[in-house]
Design a protein around this motif. Structure first.
Motif: not given
Length: 149
Positions: A8, A11-12, A15, A19, A48, A73-74, A76-77, A80-81
């Protein structure tokens, strides 16, 4: 630290770096790319919503739902991107900044307006109304009727 926690964190960090790269790239985005991303945003939003409905239904039934949760979750990601990219695109455009100050117009709508309306082809508001199908002087007829004329 467990393997899951370290995954995690990686991954954070990934990301966050992605971004930052997306923000830089969005500053030089073309109108064609922005049109594509506006369409992508709405598709991701639909996806989504669909995944969320499936997730909630499975959860309510007590069925396994971890894979749907992952895809939610994917989605949503991605949504958002794309929003971040269009936020930067519209922010760095003078018309986009103006549009964003109008109540009800967010970054997605502002980006769509900028990307779809070429002010050189539509120098007046009447041209934009006509492009949007809002010209009160145009009489709409069916294809069958057009062929008869």
């Amino acid at each position: 630290m467990s393997l899951h926690e370290s995954e995690e964190i990686v991954e954070s960090i990934t990301l966050q770096k992605m971004n930052l790269d997306l923000r830089e790239a969005a500053k030089t985005m073309s109108d064609t790319e922005a049109r594509y991303l506006v369409d992508t945003y709405y598709s991701a939003q639909d996806e989504r919503i669909r995944y969320n409905n499936q997730y909630e239904a499975l959860k309510k039934l007590g069925e396994p739902h971890e894979i749907i949760k992952f895809h939610l979750k994917q989605a949503k990601t991605l949504e958002n991107q794309v929003r971040v990219s269009l936020d930067v695109y519209s922010y760095n455009h003078p018309v986009g900044n103006w549009c964003r100050q109008i109540k009800g117009i967010d970054v997605i709508l502002a980006s769509g307006l900028i990307a779809h309306i070429d002010i050189h082809k539509a120098p007046t508001v009447g041209h934009i109304w006509k492009y949007g199908g809002l010209d009160p002087n145009v009489k709409w007829v069916s294809r069958k009727r057009v062929n008869e004329l």
